[in-house]
Design an enzyme around this catalytic site. Structure first.
Site, mmCIF file in Angstrom:
data_model
loop_
_atom_site.group_PDB
_atom_site.id
_atom_site.type_symbol
_atom_site.label_atom_id
_atom_site.label_comp_id
_atom_site.label_asym_id
_atom_site.label_seq_id
_atom_site.Cartn_x
_atom_site.Cartn_y
_atom_site.Cartn_z
ATOM 1 N N ASP A 15 0.834 -1.210 0.000
ATOM 2 C CA ASP A 15 0.000 0.000 0.000
ATOM 3 C C ASP A 15 0.867 1.258 0.000
ATOM 4 O OD1 ASP A 15 -2.370 1.394 -0.004
ATOM 5 O OD2 ASP A 15 -2.714 1.224 2.154
ATOM 6 N N HIS A 50 2.090 3.777 -8.997
ATOM 7 C CA HIS A 50 1.946 2.336 -9.253
ATOM 8 C C HIS A 50 3.132 1.815 -10.073
ATOM 9 C CE1 HIS A 50 -1.889 2.409 -7.383
ATOM 10 N NE2 HIS A 50 -2.515 3.079 -8.339
ATOM 11 N N LEU A 72 10.306 -20.509 -5.173
ATOM 12 C CA LEU A 72 9.297 -19.679 -4.512
ATOM 13 C C LEU A 72 7.944 -19.792 -5.217
ATOM 14 C CD1 LEU A 72 8.761 -17.138 -2.510
ATOM 15 C CD2 LEU A 72 9.080 -15.785 -4.580
HETATM 16 C C1 IPE Z 1 -5.382 -2.759 -0.157
HETATM 17 O O1 IPE Z 1 -5.091 -1.417 -0.184
HETATM 18 C C2 IPE Z 1 -5.409 -3.328 -1.554
HETATM 19 C C3 IPE Z 1 -4.125 -3.515 -2.195
HETATM 20 C C4 IPE Z 1 -2.971 -3.234 -1.668
HETATM 21 C C5 IPE Z 1 -4.184 -4.084 -3.525
HETATM 22 P P1 IPE Z 1 -6.219 -0.297 -0.327
HETATM 23 O O2 IPE Z 1 -5.491 0.976 -0.498
HETATM 24 O O3 IPE Z 1 -7.195 -0.662 -1.377
HETATM 25 O O4 IPE Z 1 -6.947 -0.386 1.087
HETATM 26 P P2 IPE Z 1 -7.808 0.707 1.861
HETATM 27 O O5 IPE Z 1 -8.806 1.256 0.888
HETATM 28 O O6 IPE Z 1 -6.867 1.754 2.343
HETATM 29 O O7 IPE Z 1 -8.430 -0.036 3.004
HETATM 30 C C1 IPE Z 2 -1.625 0.343 -3.325
HETATM 31 O O1 IPE Z 2 -1.436 1.713 -3.321
HETATM 32 C C2 IPE Z 2 -1.891 -0.199 -4.718
HETATM 33 C C3 IPE Z 2 -3.262 -0.638 -4.938
HETATM 34 C C4 IPE Z 2 -4.218 -0.634 -4.065
HETATM 35 C C5 IPE Z 2 -3.573 -1.137 -6.257
HETATM 36 P P1 IPE Z 2 -2.651 2.730 -3.243
HETATM 37 O O2 IPE Z 2 -3.034 3.116 -4.627
HETATM 38 O O3 IPE Z 2 -3.734 2.209 -2.409
HETATM 39 O O4 IPE Z 2 -1.930 3.957 -2.521
HETATM 40 P P2 IPE Z 2 -2.546 4.965 -1.458
HETATM 41 O O5 IPE Z 2 -3.127 4.142 -0.352
HETATM 42 O O6 IPE Z 2 -3.588 5.758 -2.172
HETATM 43 O O7 IPE Z 2 -1.378 5.776 -1.006
HETATM 44 MG MG MG Z 3 -4.163 2.377 -0.421
#
Ligand code: IPE
Ligand code: IPE
Ligand code: MG
Length: 271
Positions: free
Chosen positions: A47, A65, A159
């Site tokens: 995240d 990303h 892995l």
């Molecule tokens: C969890 O992160 C999903 C992934 C890392 C793919 P999110 O960014 O979607 O989670 P929330 O919305 O903060 O709970």
């Molecule tokens: C995690 O990073 C990637 C996915 C959920 C696909 P985020 O896109 O959720 O990044 P934040 O939480 O907005 O910083």
């Molecule tokens: Mg996120």
């Protein structure tokens, strides 16, 4: 386990450009860990890509990303070199479709490109790829890449890399329950005799052990619908570090911390 780790480490470090420096670095990291207490299965909620893009004043979250993808490559290699047996990465949740179309389109394109581009090197390194999640909502071309990657790497000994894509923990349980209900309706099983093992056996990856260690980057103290059934007794490690800034050093810190914990599974344990 020790010899298995040594084997993984030796076989996994072959094909990279800066081999020698990397091997030395990995060796240094590996020496900090107790090979007899390695987590067999590590799961990661990757995240913070969006916040990383904002922090760097970038015009699009997609650039976060793209940077996160670079981290993913490094961490897969590090986990493999450290002798982790299963690595499960949360790539895209069922709920992530709630994001703007521009972002979900960009993510799907990145995931498809990554699957295509990384396949040869992952395969050469003996890594087995599996995708967990509902496939129907994915585009046919992405589904094709997934099937190709799984088929090519199916028998690999290294892995096991599980990619949770269009994944939801609740959906996974629903899908398992449906299969059991269908079997019951056909008279093949007795509902009164359904056990926890039966649920486990009908999850997306029934043959893998539950995660020992679950890592979340970017600081949120929540599970966000990841592996709900499987993490019943996983050890959690959360870092404020955003996913694009996460490194093998952080992974080793998480495992070091894990190795100091006492797992009790509800019982009384004298450390
Ligand atoms: C969890 O992160 C999903 C992934 C890392 C793919 P999110 O960014 O979607 O989670 P929330 O919305 O903060 O709970
Ligand atoms: C995690 O990073 C990637 C996915 C959920 C696909 P985020 O896109 O959720 O990044 P934040 O939480 O907005 O910083
Ligand atoms: Mg996120």
């Amino acid at each position: 386990m020790g010899s298995q780790n040594a084997q993984n480490g030796a076989s996994a470090t072959v094909h990279h450009s800066s081999d020698t420096a990397e091997t030395r670095e990995t060796k240094r990291l590996r020496e900090r860990l107790d090979p007899s207490r390695m987590p067999e299965h590590v799961a990661v909620i990757m995240d913070g890509n969006g916040r990383w893009a904002r922090k760097h004043h970038l015009p699009s979250r997609l650039l976060g990303h793209a940077e996160g993808y670079k981290t993913t490559k490094k961490i897969v290699r590090a986990a493999s070199d450290l002798g982790v047996k299963y690595l499960t990465l949360y790539v895209f949740s069922n709920e992530n479709w709630r994001r703007p179309k521009h972002e979900t389109d960009g993510l799907m394109a990145l995931i498809e490109k990554a699957t295509r581009n990384e396949l040869a090197e992952l395969h050469e390194n003996g890594i087995r790829m599996r995708f967990l999640g509902r496939r129907l909502e994915l585009t046919p071309s992405l589904r094709k890449e997934i099937e190709r990657a799984e088929a090519l790497t199916e028998k690999n000994p290294g892995l096991v890399l599980n990619l949770a894509l269009n994944y939801g923990g609740r959906a996974e349980i629903v899908d398992a329950v449906r299969k059991l209900a269908e079997a019951a309706a056909r008279g093949e099983i007795d509902p009164a005799k359904i056990t926890e093992d039966d649920i486990s056996a009908n999850l997306y990856a029934p043959d893998m052990p539950d995660p020992d260690l679950m890592i979340r980057t970017a600081g949120e103290l929540r599970v966000s619908n990841f592996l709900l059934w499987e993490i019943a007794y996983s050890e959690m490690w959360v870092t404020p570090t955003l996913w694009p800034d996460f490194s093998a050093e952080h992974l080793v810190q998480a495992i070091e911390d894990y190795q100091m914990r006492v797992r009790k599974f509800g019982a009384v344990v004298n450390p």
